[in-house]
Design a protein around this motif. Structure first.
Motif, mmCIF file in Angstrom:
data_model
loop_
_atom_site.group_PDB
_atom_site.id
_atom_site.type_symbol
_atom_site.label_atom_id
_atom_site.label_comp_id
_atom_site.label_asym_id
_atom_site.label_seq_id
_atom_site.Cartn_x
_atom_site.Cartn_y
_atom_site.Cartn_z
ATOM 1 N N LYS A 1 37.432 -24.200 58.153
ATOM 2 C CA LYS A 1 37.525 -23.188 57.094
ATOM 3 C C LYS A 1 37.584 -23.850 55.720
ATOM 4 C CE LYS A 1 40.276 -19.987 59.923
ATOM 5 N NZ LYS A 1 41.579 -19.316 60.042
ATOM 6 N N GLY A 2 38.420 -24.892 55.623
ATOM 7 C CA GLY A 2 38.569 -25.568 54.337
ATOM 8 C C GLY A 2 37.297 -26.256 53.897
ATOM 9 N N LYS A 3 36.606 -26.918 54.814
ATOM 10 C CA LYS A 3 35.358 -27.603 54.474
ATOM 11 C C LYS A 3 34.264 -26.609 54.098
ATOM 12 C CE LYS A 3 36.336 -31.589 57.439
ATOM 13 N NZ LYS A 3 35.949 -32.340 58.650
ATOM 14 N N LEU A 4 34.243 -25.461 54.768
ATOM 15 C CA LEU A 4 33.250 -24.438 54.437
ATOM 16 C C LEU A 4 33.542 -23.828 53.076
ATOM 17 C CD1 LEU A 4 30.751 -22.992 55.488
ATOM 18 C CD2 LEU A 4 32.244 -21.303 56.570
ATOM 19 N N LEU A 5 34.819 -23.673 52.737
ATOM 20 C CA LEU A 5 35.190 -23.189 51.408
ATOM 21 C C LEU A 5 34.702 -24.159 50.331
ATOM 22 C CD1 LEU A 5 36.752 -21.282 49.497
ATOM 23 C CD2 LEU A 5 38.798 -22.633 49.962
ATOM 24 N N ALA A 6 34.882 -25.456 50.561
ATOM 25 C CA ALA A 6 34.416 -26.447 49.593
ATOM 26 C C ALA A 6 32.891 -26.422 49.456
ATOM 27 C CB ALA A 6 34.888 -27.839 50.022
ATOM 28 N N ALA A 7 32.188 -26.251 50.578
ATOM 29 C CA ALA A 7 30.730 -26.160 50.525
ATOM 30 C C ALA A 7 30.276 -24.925 49.762
ATOM 31 C CB ALA A 7 30.166 -26.152 51.948
ATOM 32 N N ALA A 8 30.942 -23.808 49.993
ATOM 33 C CA ALA A 8 30.601 -22.570 49.287
ATOM 34 C C ALA A 8 30.806 -22.732 47.789
ATOM 35 C CB ALA A 8 31.451 -21.422 49.826
ATOM 36 N N ASP A 9 31.860 -23.439 47.401
ATOM 37 C CA ASP A 9 32.117 -23.674 45.977
ATOM 38 C C ASP A 9 31.032 -24.553 45.381
ATOM 39 O OD1 ASP A 9 33.754 -23.714 43.543
ATOM 40 O OD2 ASP A 9 34.171 -25.790 44.072
ATOM 41 N N LYS A 10 30.609 -25.573 46.110
ATOM 42 C CA LYS A 10 29.588 -26.496 45.592
ATOM 43 C C LYS A 10 28.243 -25.813 45.423
ATOM 44 C CE LYS A 10 27.124 -30.782 46.628
ATOM 45 N NZ LYS A 10 26.985 -31.949 47.512
ATOM 46 N N TYR A 11 27.859 -24.944 46.364
ATOM 47 C CA TYR A 11 26.531 -24.332 46.340
ATOM 48 C C TYR A 11 26.533 -22.926 45.716
ATOM 49 C CZ TYR A 11 24.721 -28.194 49.086
ATOM 50 O OH TYR A 11 24.328 -29.442 49.508
ATOM 51 N N GLY A 12 27.632 -22.534 45.101
ATOM 52 C CA GLY A 12 27.664 -21.269 44.362
ATOM 53 C C GLY A 12 27.570 -20.038 45.226
ATOM 54 N N LEU A 13 28.100 -20.097 46.439
ATOM 55 C CA LEU A 13 28.072 -18.951 47.358
ATOM 56 C C LEU A 13 29.393 -18.190 47.220
ATOM 57 C CD1 LEU A 13 26.577 -20.905 50.384
ATOM 58 C CD2 LEU A 13 25.356 -19.319 48.887
#
Length: 461
Positions: free
Chosen positions: A285-297
Protein backbone atom coordinates in the motif's frame (compact mmCIF):
# COMPACT_ATOMS: atom_id res chain seq x y z
CA UNK A 1 -75.76 40.41 -28.43
CA UNK A 2 -75.14 37.39 -30.54
CA UNK A 3 -74.38 34.18 -28.67
CA UNK A 4 -71.15 32.24 -29.22
CA UNK A 5 -71.15 28.63 -30.23
CA UNK A 6 -68.64 25.96 -29.14
CA UNK A 7 -67.59 23.27 -31.53
CA UNK A 8 -67.20 19.67 -30.25
CA UNK A 9 -63.46 19.81 -30.95
CA UNK A 10 -62.95 22.88 -28.71
CA UNK A 11 -65.04 21.34 -25.90
CA UNK A 12 -62.90 18.17 -25.93
CA UNK A 13 -59.72 20.26 -25.80
CA UNK A 14 -61.00 22.28 -22.82
CA UNK A 15 -61.93 19.12 -20.92
CA UNK A 16 -58.49 17.65 -21.59
CA UNK A 17 -56.75 20.75 -20.22
CA UNK A 18 -58.89 20.71 -17.07
CA UNK A 19 -58.11 17.11 -16.14
CA UNK A 20 -57.08 16.94 -12.43
CA UNK A 21 -53.50 16.27 -11.39
CA UNK A 22 -52.43 14.30 -8.35
CA UNK A 23 -49.57 14.18 -5.93
CA UNK A 24 -48.91 12.48 -2.62
CA UNK A 25 -46.87 13.47 0.45
CA UNK A 26 -45.06 10.53 2.03
CA UNK A 27 -43.56 10.74 5.52
CA UNK A 28 -41.33 7.85 6.50
CA UNK A 29 -38.09 7.01 8.28
CA UNK A 30 -34.67 6.52 6.74
CA UNK A 31 -33.18 3.78 8.89
CA UNK A 32 -29.60 2.80 9.62
CA UNK A 33 -27.85 0.64 12.22
CA UNK A 34 -24.49 0.52 13.97
CA UNK A 35 -22.89 -2.25 16.04
CA UNK A 36 -20.70 -1.05 18.90
CA UNK A 37 -18.35 -3.59 20.57
CA UNK A 38 -16.88 -2.59 23.94
CA UNK A 39 -13.83 -4.77 24.58
CA UNK A 40 -12.19 -4.59 28.03
CA UNK A 41 -15.22 -3.59 30.10
CA UNK A 42 -13.43 -4.31 33.40
CA UNK A 43 -10.69 -1.83 32.46
CA UNK A 44 -13.20 0.87 31.49
CA UNK A 45 -15.09 0.44 34.74
CA UNK A 46 -14.00 3.00 37.30
CA UNK A 47 -13.14 5.74 34.79
CA UNK A 48 -15.54 8.01 36.66
CA UNK A 49 -19.16 9.12 36.76
CA UNK A 50 -20.07 11.20 33.72
CA UNK A 51 -17.18 9.90 31.59
CA UNK A 52 -18.01 7.90 28.50
CA UNK A 53 -16.70 5.63 25.78
CA UNK A 54 -17.75 6.76 22.29
CA UNK A 55 -18.36 4.65 19.21
CA UNK A 56 -17.16 5.62 15.77
CA UNK A 57 -19.38 8.17 14.01
CA UNK A 58 -21.93 6.66 11.60
CA UNK A 59 -24.31 8.30 9.12
CA UNK A 60 -28.09 7.86 8.89
CA UNK A 61 -30.53 10.08 7.00
CA UNK A 62 -27.88 12.63 6.10
CA UNK A 63 -26.83 13.17 9.73
CA UNK A 64 -23.95 11.77 11.76
CA UNK A 65 -24.54 9.88 15.00
CA UNK A 66 -22.52 8.24 17.78
CA UNK A 67 -23.18 5.90 20.71
CA UNK A 68 -22.03 7.02 24.19
CA UNK A 69 -21.56 4.37 26.91
CA UNK A 70 -20.98 5.44 30.53
CA UNK A 71 -19.47 2.52 32.56
CA UNK A 72 -19.98 4.35 35.87
CA UNK A 73 -23.24 6.07 35.02
CA UNK A 74 -23.94 9.51 33.62
CA UNK A 75 -25.03 11.52 36.66
CA UNK A 76 -24.28 10.86 40.35
CA UNK A 77 -27.65 12.26 41.46
CA UNK A 78 -29.51 9.57 39.52
CA UNK A 79 -27.75 6.40 40.64
CA UNK A 80 -24.12 5.54 39.97
CA UNK A 81 -24.95 1.84 40.34
CA UNK A 82 -26.20 1.81 36.75
CA UNK A 83 -24.43 1.96 33.39
CA UNK A 84 -25.83 4.57 30.99
CA UNK A 85 -26.22 4.47 27.19
CA UNK A 86 -27.11 7.30 24.78
CA UNK A 87 -27.37 8.08 21.08
CA UNK A 88 -25.95 11.51 20.21
CA UNK A 89 -26.37 13.73 17.16
CA UNK A 90 -22.76 14.24 16.02
CA UNK A 91 -23.32 16.68 13.14
CA UNK A 92 -24.99 20.04 12.69
CA UNK A 93 -28.76 19.82 12.56
CA UNK A 94 -31.87 21.70 13.67
CA UNK A 95 -34.98 19.91 14.98
CA UNK A 96 -33.94 16.49 13.70
CA UNK A 97 -36.89 14.14 14.30
CA UNK A 98 -36.00 10.48 14.72
CA UNK A 99 -36.90 7.11 16.24
CA UNK A 100 -34.32 5.14 18.19
CA UNK A 101 -33.56 1.62 19.30
CA UNK A 102 -30.83 0.49 21.73
CA UNK A 103 -30.15 -3.23 22.16
CA UNK A 104 -27.81 -4.86 24.65
CA UNK A 105 -26.91 -8.16 22.96
CA UNK A 106 -27.34 -11.47 24.81
CA UNK A 107 -24.12 -13.34 24.01
CA UNK A 108 -25.36 -16.74 25.24
CA UNK A 109 -27.02 -17.42 21.88
CA UNK A 110 -30.52 -17.62 23.42
CA UNK A 111 -31.59 -14.32 21.89
CA UNK A 112 -32.75 -12.76 25.17
CA UNK A 113 -31.57 -9.28 24.25
CA UNK A 114 -32.31 -6.14 26.29
CA UNK A 115 -34.19 -3.96 23.79
CA UNK A 116 -35.43 -0.37 24.12
CA UNK A 117 -37.25 0.50 20.88
CA UNK A 118 -39.62 3.12 19.47
CA UNK A 119 -40.17 1.27 16.23
CA UNK A 120 -43.39 -0.67 15.57
CA UNK A 121 -45.28 1.04 18.40
CA UNK A 122 -47.36 4.18 18.71
CA UNK A 123 -45.83 7.24 20.33
CA UNK A 124 -48.05 9.72 22.17
CA UNK A 125 -46.01 12.77 21.16
CA UNK A 126 -44.54 11.40 17.93
CA UNK A 127 -40.83 10.95 17.14
CA UNK A 128 -38.21 12.55 19.39
CA UNK A 129 -36.68 15.86 18.36
CA UNK A 130 -32.97 16.68 18.72
CA UNK A 131 -32.34 20.40 18.59
CA UNK A 132 -28.69 20.70 17.56
CA UNK A 133 -25.27 19.01 17.49
CA UNK A 134 -24.60 17.28 20.80
CA UNK A 135 -28.25 16.57 21.61
CA UNK A 136 -28.67 13.09 23.06
CA UNK A 137 -31.38 10.54 23.69
CA UNK A 138 -30.95 7.51 25.88
CA UNK A 139 -31.15 5.89 29.30
CA UNK A 140 -29.36 7.02 32.44
CA UNK A 141 -30.29 3.73 34.09
CA UNK A 142 -29.70 1.51 31.10
CA UNK A 143 -28.75 -1.56 33.19
CA UNK A 144 -27.81 -2.21 36.81
CA UNK A 145 -24.05 -2.76 36.92
CA UNK A 146 -24.05 -5.59 39.48
CA UNK A 147 -26.56 -7.59 37.43
CA UNK A 148 -24.78 -6.83 34.16
CA UNK A 149 -21.45 -8.19 35.38
CA UNK A 150 -22.95 -11.59 36.21
CA UNK A 151 -25.17 -11.88 33.13
CA UNK A 152 -24.82 -13.33 29.64
CA UNK A 153 -24.62 -9.81 28.24
CA UNK A 154 -20.97 -9.68 29.37
CA UNK A 155 -18.76 -12.36 27.80
CA UNK A 156 -14.97 -12.46 27.70
CA UNK A 157 -14.99 -8.95 29.23
CA UNK A 158 -16.86 -7.72 26.14
CA UNK A 159 -20.21 -5.94 25.67
CA UNK A 160 -22.09 -5.55 22.39
CA UNK A 161 -24.58 -2.74 21.80
CA UNK A 162 -26.64 -2.46 18.62
CA UNK A 163 -28.18 0.88 17.72
CA UNK A 164 -30.81 1.71 15.09
CA UNK A 165 -31.72 5.29 14.11
CA UNK A 166 -34.73 6.17 11.96
CA UNK A 167 -34.63 9.79 10.71
CA UNK A 168 -38.08 11.12 9.79
CA UNK A 169 -38.25 12.62 6.28
CA UNK A 170 -41.13 13.89 4.15
CA UNK A 171 -41.24 13.94 0.36
CA UNK A 172 -43.79 14.57 -2.37
CA UNK A 173 -44.43 11.54 -4.53
CA UNK A 174 -45.46 12.44 -8.09
CA UNK A 175 -46.54 10.07 -10.87
CA UNK A 176 -43.64 9.36 -13.20
CA UNK A 177 -43.33 7.81 -16.59
CA UNK A 178 -41.80 4.38 -16.89
CA UNK A 179 -38.04 4.59 -16.56
CA UNK A 180 -35.26 2.62 -18.19
CA UNK A 181 -32.44 1.48 -15.93
CA UNK A 182 -28.88 2.12 -17.09
CA UNK A 183 -26.21 -0.33 -15.90
CA UNK A 184 -22.98 0.80 -14.28
CA UNK A 185 -20.18 1.83 -16.60
CA UNK A 186 -18.13 -1.09 -17.93
CA UNK A 187 -15.40 0.98 -19.54
CA UNK A 188 -12.92 -0.29 -16.94
CA UNK A 189 -13.47 -3.91 -17.91
CA UNK A 190 -13.03 -3.06 -21.60
CA UNK A 191 -9.73 -1.27 -21.01
CA UNK A 192 -8.70 -4.07 -18.66
CA UNK A 193 -9.17 -6.64 -21.41
CA UNK A 194 -7.09 -4.42 -23.68
CA UNK A 195 -4.26 -4.62 -21.14
CA UNK A 196 -4.60 -8.37 -20.60
CA UNK A 197 -4.72 -9.23 -24.31
CA UNK A 198 -1.89 -6.77 -25.15
CA UNK A 199 -3.74 -5.78 -28.34
CA UNK A 200 -2.27 -2.75 -30.06
CA UNK A 201 0.40 -2.17 -27.42
CA UNK A 202 3.04 0.32 -28.57
CA UNK A 203 5.35 0.48 -25.56
CA UNK A 204 6.90 -2.08 -23.19
CA UNK A 205 8.14 -1.38 -19.69
CA UNK A 206 11.08 -3.34 -18.30
CA UNK A 207 10.79 -3.47 -14.51
CA UNK A 208 13.57 -5.53 -12.89
CA UNK A 209 13.59 -7.87 -15.88
CA UNK A 210 9.79 -8.31 -16.04
CA UNK A 211 8.09 -6.96 -19.18
CA UNK A 212 4.78 -5.05 -19.18
CA UNK A 213 3.24 -4.18 -22.61
CA UNK A 214 1.02 -1.07 -22.55
CA UNK A 215 -0.51 1.70 -24.65
CA UNK A 216 0.94 5.20 -24.72
CA UNK A 217 -2.38 6.94 -25.31
CA UNK A 218 -4.04 5.25 -22.32
CA UNK A 219 -1.13 6.05 -20.02
CA UNK A 220 -0.93 9.65 -21.25
CA UNK A 221 -4.65 10.16 -20.73
CA UNK A 222 -4.38 9.02 -17.09
CA UNK A 223 -1.03 10.44 -15.93
CA UNK A 224 0.49 13.88 -16.61
CA UNK A 225 3.96 12.39 -16.10
CA UNK A 226 3.40 9.74 -18.78
CA UNK A 227 1.90 12.38 -21.06
CA UNK A 228 5.04 14.50 -20.74
CA UNK A 229 7.28 11.44 -21.19
CA UNK A 230 5.58 10.23 -24.38
CA UNK A 231 4.73 13.50 -26.12
CA UNK A 232 7.28 16.01 -24.85
CA UNK A 233 10.26 14.07 -23.50
CA UNK A 234 13.09 11.97 -24.85
CA UNK A 235 11.04 8.76 -24.60
CA UNK A 236 8.53 9.77 -27.28
CA UNK A 237 10.01 7.39 -29.89
CA UNK A 238 11.09 4.60 -27.56
CA UNK A 239 9.23 1.30 -27.66
CA UNK A 240 10.86 -0.06 -24.51
CA UNK A 241 11.38 1.92 -21.32
CA UNK A 242 13.25 0.76 -18.22
CA UNK A 243 11.72 1.55 -14.81
CA UNK A 244 14.35 1.31 -12.08
CA UNK A 245 12.63 2.84 -9.06
CA UNK A 246 9.57 0.55 -8.78
CA UNK A 247 9.16 -3.12 -8.00
CA UNK A 248 7.31 -5.27 -10.57
CA UNK A 249 4.36 -5.92 -8.25
CA UNK A 250 3.99 -2.17 -7.57
CA UNK A 251 4.18 -1.26 -11.26
CA UNK A 252 1.66 -4.03 -12.07
CA UNK A 253 -0.76 -2.68 -9.45
CA UNK A 254 -0.35 0.84 -10.85
CA UNK A 255 -1.05 -0.36 -14.42
CA UNK A 256 -4.13 -2.22 -13.14
CA UNK A 257 -5.49 1.03 -11.72
CA UNK A 258 -4.67 3.04 -14.85
CA UNK A 259 -6.67 0.65 -17.05
CA UNK A 260 -9.40 -0.56 -14.67
CA UNK A 261 -9.70 2.33 -12.15
CA UNK A 262 -9.66 -0.20 -9.28
CA UNK A 263 -7.14 -1.67 -6.87
CA UNK A 264 -5.81 -5.18 -7.33
CA UNK A 265 -7.02 -7.83 -4.90
CA UNK A 266 -3.48 -8.04 -3.52
CA UNK A 267 -3.71 -4.40 -2.43
CA UNK A 268 -7.37 -4.28 -1.46
CA UNK A 269 -7.49 -7.56 0.47
CA UNK A 270 -4.10 -7.42 2.19
CA UNK A 271 -4.56 -7.95 5.96
CA UNK A 272 -4.15 -4.95 8.23
CA UNK A 273 -0.87 -4.59 10.09
CA UNK A 274 0.31 -2.48 12.97
CA UNK A 275 3.54 -1.51 11.19
CA UNK A 276 5.33 -1.98 14.52
CA UNK A 277 8.20 -3.98 13.01
CA UNK A 278 8.74 -2.10 9.74
CA UNK A 279 7.79 1.27 8.19
CA UNK A 280 4.50 1.69 6.33
CA UNK A 281 6.51 2.72 3.29
CA UNK A 282 7.73 -0.87 2.94
CA UNK A 283 4.22 -2.27 2.45
CA UNK A 284 2.53 -2.67 -0.92
CA UNK A 285 0.00 0.00 0.00
CA UNK A 286 2.76 2.41 0.96
CA UNK A 287 4.82 1.76 -2.18
CA UNK A 288 1.75 2.16 -4.38
CA UNK A 289 0.95 5.46 -2.66
CA UNK A 290 4.46 6.70 -3.43
CA UNK A 291 4.12 5.59 -7.07
CA UNK A 292 0.77 7.36 -7.38
CA UNK A 293 2.35 10.55 -6.02
CA UNK A 294 5.25 10.33 -8.48
CA UNK A 295 3.06 9.74 -11.56
CA UNK A 296 0.32 12.24 -10.64
CA UNK A 297 -2.45 9.67 -10.13
CA UNK A 298 -4.53 11.64 -7.63
CA UNK A 299 -7.45 9.20 -7.50
CA UNK A 300 -5.09 6.29 -6.82
CA UNK A 301 -3.49 8.34 -4.06
CA UNK A 302 -6.85 8.82 -2.36
CA UNK A 303 -7.67 5.12 -2.69
CA UNK A 304 -4.35 4.18 -1.06
CA UNK A 305 -4.88 6.82 1.65
CA UNK A 306 -8.29 5.32 2.37
CA UNK A 307 -6.79 1.83 2.74
CA UNK A 308 -3.95 3.04 4.98
CA UNK A 309 -6.38 5.04 7.10
CA UNK A 310 -8.00 1.78 8.23
CA UNK A 311 -4.64 0.61 9.64
CA UNK A 312 -4.09 3.62 11.90
CA UNK A 313 -3.51 2.71 15.55
CA UNK A 314 -1.19 3.83 18.36
CA UNK A 315 1.75 1.72 17.15
CA UNK A 316 1.36 2.56 13.43
CA UNK A 317 0.27 6.21 13.29
CA UNK A 318 3.79 7.72 13.41
CA UNK A 319 5.01 5.53 10.54
CA UNK A 320 1.92 6.25 8.45
CA UNK A 321 2.23 9.98 9.22
CA UNK A 322 5.83 9.93 7.96
CA UNK A 323 4.74 8.19 4.76
CA UNK A 324 1.83 10.60 4.23
CA UNK A 325 4.14 13.60 4.61
CA UNK A 326 6.68 12.22 2.13
CA UNK A 327 3.97 11.41 -0.44
CA UNK A 328 2.04 14.68 -0.06
CA UNK A 329 -1.03 12.68 1.05
CA UNK A 330 -2.86 15.56 2.72
CA UNK A 331 -6.05 13.70 3.68
CA UNK A 332 -4.17 10.83 5.33
CA UNK A 333 -1.77 13.23 7.02
CA UNK A 334 -4.64 15.20 8.55
CA UNK A 335 -6.21 12.04 9.99
CA UNK A 336 -2.85 10.91 11.43
CA UNK A 337 -2.19 14.30 13.05
CA UNK A 338 -5.57 14.31 14.76
CA UNK A 339 -5.20 10.72 15.96
CA UNK A 340 -1.67 11.39 17.27
CA UNK A 341 -2.87 14.52 19.09
CA UNK A 342 -5.75 12.66 20.72
CA UNK A 343 -3.53 9.75 21.83
CA UNK A 344 -0.31 11.70 22.41
CA UNK A 345 1.11 9.89 25.46
CA UNK A 346 0.73 6.39 23.99
CA UNK A 347 2.01 7.44 20.54
CA UNK A 348 5.16 8.99 22.05
CA UNK A 349 6.03 5.60 23.57
CA UNK A 350 5.86 3.79 20.20
CA UNK A 351 8.90 2.79 18.14
CA UNK A 352 7.44 4.53 15.11
CA UNK A 353 7.56 7.87 16.92
CA UNK A 354 11.34 7.57 17.33
CA UNK A 355 11.64 6.77 13.61
CA UNK A 356 9.46 9.79 12.78
CA UNK A 357 11.62 12.11 14.92
CA UNK A 358 14.72 10.93 13.08
CA UNK A 359 13.35 11.07 9.52
CA UNK A 360 10.84 13.95 9.75
CA UNK A 361 11.51 16.01 12.90
CA UNK A 362 9.26 18.83 11.69
CA UNK A 363 6.22 16.61 12.15
CA UNK A 364 6.56 17.03 15.90
CA UNK A 365 5.76 20.72 15.56
CA UNK A 366 2.76 19.89 13.36
CA UNK A 367 1.41 17.55 16.04
CA UNK A 368 1.89 20.37 18.58
CA UNK A 369 0.03 22.76 16.27
CA UNK A 370 -2.87 20.31 16.15
CA UNK A 371 -2.87 20.01 19.96
CA UNK A 372 -2.58 23.75 20.58
CA UNK A 373 -5.43 24.53 18.22
CA UNK A 374 -3.39 26.23 15.51
CA UNK A 375 -5.29 24.17 12.94
CA UNK A 376 -9.06 23.84 12.58
CA UNK A 377 -10.66 21.21 14.81
CA UNK A 378 -14.20 20.24 15.73
CA UNK A 379 -13.79 20.54 19.49
CA UNK A 380 -13.39 23.74 21.48
CA UNK A 381 -10.10 24.82 22.98
CA UNK A 382 -11.22 23.94 26.51
CA UNK A 383 -12.27 20.42 25.57
CA UNK A 384 -9.03 19.85 23.66
CA UNK A 385 -6.86 21.16 26.50
CA UNK A 386 -8.59 18.94 29.03
CA UNK A 387 -8.01 15.90 26.79
CA UNK A 388 -4.31 16.69 26.37
CA UNK A 389 -3.94 17.40 30.09
CA UNK A 390 -5.40 13.98 30.90
CA UNK A 391 -2.93 12.27 28.55
CA UNK A 392 0.15 14.12 29.80
CA UNK A 393 -0.75 13.76 33.48
CA UNK A 394 -2.16 10.22 33.47
CA UNK A 395 -0.44 8.72 30.41
CA UNK A 396 -3.74 7.47 29.03
CA UNK A 397 -5.98 8.05 26.00
CA UNK A 398 -9.08 10.17 26.27
CA UNK A 399 -11.94 10.86 23.94
CA UNK A 400 -13.34 13.93 25.66
CA UNK A 401 -16.50 14.13 27.70
CA UNK A 402 -19.49 15.77 26.05
CA UNK A 403 -22.06 14.81 28.66
CA UNK A 404 -24.78 17.18 29.62
CA UNK A 405 -24.68 17.97 33.35
CA UNK A 406 -28.15 19.48 33.44
CA UNK A 407 -30.21 16.50 32.32
CA UNK A 408 -33.79 16.11 33.43
CA UNK A 409 -35.92 13.02 33.75
CA UNK A 410 -35.22 10.14 36.10
CA UNK A 411 -36.20 6.53 36.47
CA UNK A 412 -34.88 3.36 34.93
CA UNK A 413 -35.79 2.86 31.29
CA UNK A 414 -37.27 6.32 30.90
CA UNK A 415 -36.04 7.92 27.64
CA UNK A 416 -35.31 11.60 27.27
CA UNK A 417 -33.36 14.02 25.09
CA UNK A 418 -30.84 16.52 26.38
CA UNK A 419 -28.91 19.40 24.88
CA UNK A 420 -25.21 20.01 25.45
CA UNK A 421 -24.69 23.47 26.98
CA UNK A 422 -22.07 25.94 25.82
CA UNK A 423 -19.12 26.60 28.09
CA UNK A 424 -19.94 29.52 30.36
CA UNK A 425 -17.72 32.57 30.06
CA UNK A 426 -18.21 33.07 33.79
CA UNK A 427 -16.38 29.87 34.79
CA UNK A 428 -13.87 30.41 37.55
CA UNK A 429 -10.14 30.54 36.85
CA UNK A 430 -9.64 27.49 39.04
CA UNK A 431 -11.65 25.36 36.63
CA UNK A 432 -9.83 26.71 33.62
CA UNK A 433 -6.31 26.94 35.02
CA UNK A 434 -5.14 23.50 33.95
CA UNK A 435 -6.33 23.71 30.32
CA UNK A 436 -4.87 27.20 29.90
CA UNK A 437 -1.57 26.04 31.34
CA UNK A 438 -1.44 23.12 28.91
CA UNK A 439 -2.15 25.41 25.95
CA UNK A 440 0.68 27.71 27.04
CA UNK A 441 3.08 24.78 27.45
CA UNK A 442 2.12 23.37 24.04
CA UNK A 443 2.66 26.72 22.34
CA UNK A 444 6.02 27.12 24.07
CA UNK A 445 7.06 23.65 22.92
CA UNK A 446 5.86 24.51 19.41
CA UNK A 447 8.09 27.60 19.35
CA UNK A 448 11.06 25.63 20.63
CA UNK A 449 10.44 22.91 18.04
CA UNK A 450 10.43 25.46 15.23
CA UNK A 451 13.70 26.94 16.50
CA UNK A 452 15.27 23.48 16.62
CA UNK A 453 14.15 22.75 13.05
CA UNK A 454 15.74 26.04 11.86
CA UNK A 455 18.99 25.17 13.65
CA UNK A 456 19.04 21.72 12.07
CA UNK A 457 18.53 23.20 8.60
CA UNK A 458 21.32 25.72 9.13
CA UNK A 459 23.61 23.01 10.45
CA UNK A 460 22.95 20.82 7.43
CA UNK A 461 24.06 23.67 5.17
Amino acid sequence: MAGTSTTPEKSATAMALMSPTTSRSVTQTVNGSHKFVIQGYSLAKGMGIGKHIASDVFCVGGYQWAIYFYPDGKNPEDNSAYVSAFIALASEGTDVRALFELTLVDQSGQGKHKVHSHFDRSLESGPYTLKYKGSMWGYKRFFRRSVLETSDFLKNDCLKINCTVGVVVSATDCPQLHSISVPESDIGSHFGMLLENMEGSDVTFNVAGEKFPAHKLVLAARSPQFRSKFFEGLDAEKREITISDLEPKVFKAMLHFIYRDTLTEEVDMVPSTTYSDFPASDTLKGKLLAAADKYGLERLKLMCESCLCKDICVSSVANILTLADNCHATELKSVCLKFAAQNLAAVMRSDGFEHMKEKCPWLQSEILKTIAGCESDNCSGGEKSQSVWAQLSEGGDTNGDHADKNDKGKGEGKPFSVQLPNVSMGSSLGKRGRPLLVVCVCRFLLSMSQVMCMLLVQRSH
